[in-house]
Design a protein around this motif. Structure first.
Motif: not given
Length: 308
Positions: A49-60
């Motif tokens: 879940l933490f990795a998914a959130l980090i990926a979301g931040v990067v894409l954003n």
């Protein structure tokens, strides 16, 4: 309306980024407390879940940077268009006021008329370029297409460019076609004329030390026709070969900072080429070593006619 939409998009991405970062920190801290008394599965789930959130931040962040860059290019475009519109208008007004207030002999009057006509042509070219960018960039052109003699079209465009910039005939030369073959393509004459004029216009503008442009037509793989335009101007860096065809893009170099334009010319060329089933590419040996632009189009039979 477009400006409001861009501001809304930037605000959305910033808000989303702040929320994702806050959530990531909260989850990270909370999960450390929770998993101290839980199984390894909770730890694995937390990591995912933490990795998914980090990926979301990067894409954003990526989307936000793209939006900001697009916004900057559009601002640059508006400034350029404003200058391209105001300058010839101010010039025409000045000459008209002079003609109105002062008695002039006939040679002076004719010279003033000549300058005003040139400014009018420049103004008209800018307006036409802006007006064409919208329809060409949004949809496929549904117009009658016919077989066009490329040599005649290019020759006409060269004559227009020479007259527009008051250049001697040897400044822009069309080499003889190998084998003295007439080359045709199926297309919309107005659009292809716009593409060739924009290519010649760029070759002239980016040759501040003297205009020496050579054009050539050739057959590629029997089914395609290429128009190559070579200049001896400021040249391009390798990372600019594809970027120059983007909407509103201007080469960010000191040597070209004084060269005016809307950033739409090569975008229109690429759009027209694609709509005709062709391509356009650019290459350069380096700074101050000139640029070569190649427009490739499908070859057609002189008798070909299409209603599409």
């Amino acid at each position: 309306m477009n400006i409001t939409r861009r501001r809304g998009a930037i605000a959305f991405f910033i808000t989303l980024g702040v929320l994702l970062v806050g959530l990531a920190v909260t989850l990270d801290v909370g999960w450390i407390v929770v998993t101290s008394e839980r199984t390894v599965w909770f730890i694995v789930l937390g990591i995912l879940l933490f990795a998914a959130l980090i990926a979301g931040v990067v894409l954003n962040t990526v989307f936000l940077v793209r939006e900001i860059n697009r916004n900057e290019r559009q601002d640059t475009f508006l400034n350029a268009v404003t200058h391209e519109l105001k300058t010839p208008i101010a010039s025409i007004r000045l000459y008209l006021e002079t003609l109105q207030r002062r008695p002039l002999d006939e040679p002076q009057r004719q010279e003033f008329y000549k300058v005003m006509l040139a400014d009018s042509d420049r103004l008209l070219a800018t307006v036409e370029q802006v007006l064409k960018a919208g329809p060409l960039g949004q949809r496929h052109r549904q117009q009658n297409r016919a077989a066009l003699d490329l040599e005649s079209l290019v020759t006409d465009c060269i004559a227009v460019t020479l007259q527009r910039y008051h250049l001697p005939p040897e400044s822009i030369v069309l080499d003889p076609t190998p084998g003295d073959v007439r080359l045709f393509t199926l297309g919309i004459a107005e659009d292809l004329r716009t593409a060739v004029l924009n290519l010649l216009d760029n070759a002239v503008k980016y040759s501040p030390e003297g205009v020496h442009v050579r054009c050539s037509l050739a057959i590629e793989s029997y089914t395609r026709v290429t128009l190559t335009i070579r200049d001896t101007g400021v040249g391009l860096a390798p990372d600019q070969f594809k970027r120059i065809f983007k909407r509103f893009y201007r080469v960010p170099e000191r040597s070209t900072s004084k060269i005016k334009g809307t950033g739409l010319g090569l975008f229109l060329v690429r759009t027209i080429a694609r709509q005709h089933g062709g391509t356009v590419t650019a290459e350069s040996p380096g700074h101050n070593q000139g640029t070569t632009v190649t427009l490739t189009l499908p070859r057609a039979n002189p008798t070909t006619q299409s209603a599409l």
